[in-house]
Design a protein around this motif. Structure first.
Motif, short mmCIF file in Angstrom:
data_model
loop_
_atom_site.label_atom_id
_atom_site.label_comp_id
_atom_site.label_asym_id
_atom_site.label_seq_id
_atom_site.Cartn_x
_atom_site.Cartn_y
_atom_site.Cartn_z
N TYR A 57 24.12 -64.83 61.14
CA TYR A 57 23.09 -64.85 62.24
C TYR A 57 22.06 -63.80 62.17
N ARG A 58 20.83 -64.35 62.60
CA ARG A 58 19.62 -63.48 62.91
C ARG A 58 19.45 -63.26 64.37
N ARG B 256 21.67 -68.65 60.34
CA ARG B 256 20.93 -68.53 59.05
C ARG B 256 21.71 -69.68 58.12
N GLN B 257 20.76 -70.13 57.28
CA GLN B 257 21.24 -71.25 56.29
C GLN B 257 22.21 -70.95 55.37
N SER C 111 19.88 -57.49 55.02
CA SER C 111 19.84 -58.79 54.64
C SER C 111 19.70 -58.85 53.15
N GLU D 233 19.76 -66.97 65.94
CA GLU D 233 19.29 -67.92 65.02
C GLU D 233 20.07 -68.22 63.82
#
Ligand code: HEM
Length: 476
Positions: free
Chosen positions: A444-445, A475-476, A314, A473
């Motif tokens: 996404y995670r 991600r922002q 990341s 999840e």
């Protein structure tokens, strides 16, 4: 002799062992009896990677004798170099491999030998040149973007990532092979390939006993509907494109199907007939989509298992891309992401076995090999060989860090094989995998559903049995 890289004291190994079957024990020097062969067959039928005993992971080669013919599992890099490069002409594709794939892929590049292979390789090579592959980058990213748009819209908390990656890799091939033509229905195609690999791809008794290819097996009979579907769909796309080309439309469209239809052998000027175009188009799809999808699925699984690696990926994506769409130029910059991909393909090589057959007598690793010997080169066994790798079952992307990957023997790490028959789609697949990972992981995670047990399962490819349910999840 050990070819592995040295331990980097600054990078402690994570002792968690990613899932893999523990090889059954075999007493070195013992002679296997009928019962051992039967056990091998049953294990191989269930899961090919669970069938080989521990000595295959410790010795340079293991010999077995069946119906008078010897089979060698070779895991010594210099011997593999002789098979795949120095004396490659003596080691043709094995009957076993042909028996499993020929009913679908015919005489394509993947299965042909000798001159029948050589002219096809010469003719198709221009389609996989660096410039061409770079040109495919926007199509690859667009396929990932479309998948993510669907994920955003549907907002499911969990998805089967193995299946998602199959769909995505298939979409990439639809766009690159068929270009402007309407892509074949992904679901139907996925199901047909699944059916084919689960039936014809499985270890069957006929394959083990090396029965001639024309002996019909239950597996092959069950695979027939998949073959009929391939014929109707791809045959239709070929006829359509031929007709367009005859009307002077689309000769410069740049997709792989047009290339197959218009390419000629640079030495003889010979074009491919429709049957060979069909065989190769299907080969690109079958050889290129399952494999890349598995490489992606295993990488995403390992990143979920090892959050420290996920954090580093990341960080790299943020530094190199800063949220923008990745392009072909970024592939070489995403060095840590590449290390993780390479380590994923070491632990879970998408194509875990390659079979060859010796035409003439030879010598491998100092031992005489008779003509007719079946040779198995297994990337799975080789990549976990005790003599070649330190802590071979552990996940450690540092093995492929710049300055350390050079110490790995070229023929000790062969996810794409090596020598003249190296995967023609290697650069395509690496670019695709890095671009898709970068696109997905920026948005996404992904984490494995707690308690889900992952089992690597080998037929022709190496997949997570039962899929990979992962939580998503945004991600922002
Ligand atoms: C991660 C993805 C991939 C992996 C791990 C992989 C692996 C391999 C391996 C190990 C071989 C050698 C098989 C043998 O010698 O028995 C091979 C050959 C081949 N692959 Fe791939 N492959 C991948 C992606 C692709 C893609 C994307 C394409 C096409 C678009 C492709 C097309 C082919 C073809 C046509 C051959 C036969 C080459 C020849 O014999 O000259 N592969 N691949």
């Amino acid at each position: 002799m050990s070819y592995s890289t040295l331990t980097d004291a600054a990078a402690p190994r994570d002792p968690k062992r990613p899932p893999a079957p523990i090889p059954p024990h075999e007493q070195p020097g013992s002679t296997p009896g009928l019962r051992d062969y039967w056990t091998f067959f049953l294990n191989a039928r269930r899961n090919l990677i669970s069938a080989f005993t521990d000595i295959a992971y410790e010795q340079p080669f293991v010999k077995r004798k069946l119906r008078g013919a010897e089979t060698w599992v070779v895991s010594e890099p210099e011997a593999i170099k002789r098979i795949l490069l120095d004396n490659a002409g003596n080691y043709v594709k094995s009957q076993q491999q042909k028996r499993r794939l020929e009913p679908a892929l015919g005489q394509s590049l993947l299965l042909a030998d000798g001159e029948a292979w050589r002219w096809q390789r010469r003719t198709t090579a221009p389609a996989f040149q660096h410039k061409k592959i770079v040109g495919f980058a926007p199509l690859m990213v667009a396929a990932a973007e479309d998948m993510l748009a669907r994920w955003d819209k549907e907002a499911l908390p969990e998805r089967n990532i193995a299946r998602e990656m199959m769909g995505l890799a298939y979409d990439v091939l639809s766009r690159t092979v068929f270009g402007r033509a309407a892509p074949l229905a992904a679901d139907r195609m996925g199901k047909a390939i699944d059916l084919y690999l689960d039936t014809a791809g499985r270890m069957d008794l006929a394959a083990m006993l090396n029965l001639p290819i024309w002996v019909p097996t239950l597996g092959r009979l069950r695979a027939r509907p998949a073959l009929n579907w391939f014929k109707a769909e791809i045959g239709g796309a070929i006829r359509e494109r031929r007709a367009e080309l005859a009307r002077g439309i689309g000769s410069d469209s740049g997709d792989l199907l047009t290339m197959l239809l218009t390419a000629t052998d640079p030495e003889t000027g010979r074009p491919m007939d429709d049957q060979l175009v069909y065989d190769n188009a299907l080969t690109f799809i079958v050889a290129g989509h399952e494999t890349t999808a598995n490489a992606l699925a295993w990488t995403l699984f390992l990143l979920s298992e090892f959050p420290w690696a996920e954090a580093r990926v990341s960080q790299e994506l943020a530094q190199v891309l800063g949220g923008r769409t990745p392009g072909a130029d970024d592939v070489a910059r995403l060095t840590y992401t590449r290390q993780v991909l390479d380590e994923a393909m070491r632990l879970y090589p998408p194509a875990p076995f390659a079979g060859r057959e010796a035409i003439e007598d030879d010598v491998l690793a100092g031992a005489p090999v008779k003509a007719g010997t079946q040779i198995l080169v297994s990337a799975y066994i080789l990549h976990r060989h005790r003599r070649l790798w330190e802590e071979p079952d552990l996940f450690d992307p540092e093995r492929f860090a710049p300055g350390r990957r050079e110490a790995i023997h070229r023929f000790a790490y062969i996810p794409f094989s090596a020598g003249p028959r190296i995967c023609i789609g290697m650069a395509f697949a690496i670019q695709e995998a890095i671009l898709l990972l970068a696109t997905i992981l920026q948005r996404y995670r992904l984490t494995l559903r707690p308690g889900h047990v992952v089992e690597p399962h080998a037929t022709i490819t190496l997949r997570p049995r039962g899929g990979l349910p992962m939580k998503l999840e945004r991600r922002q």
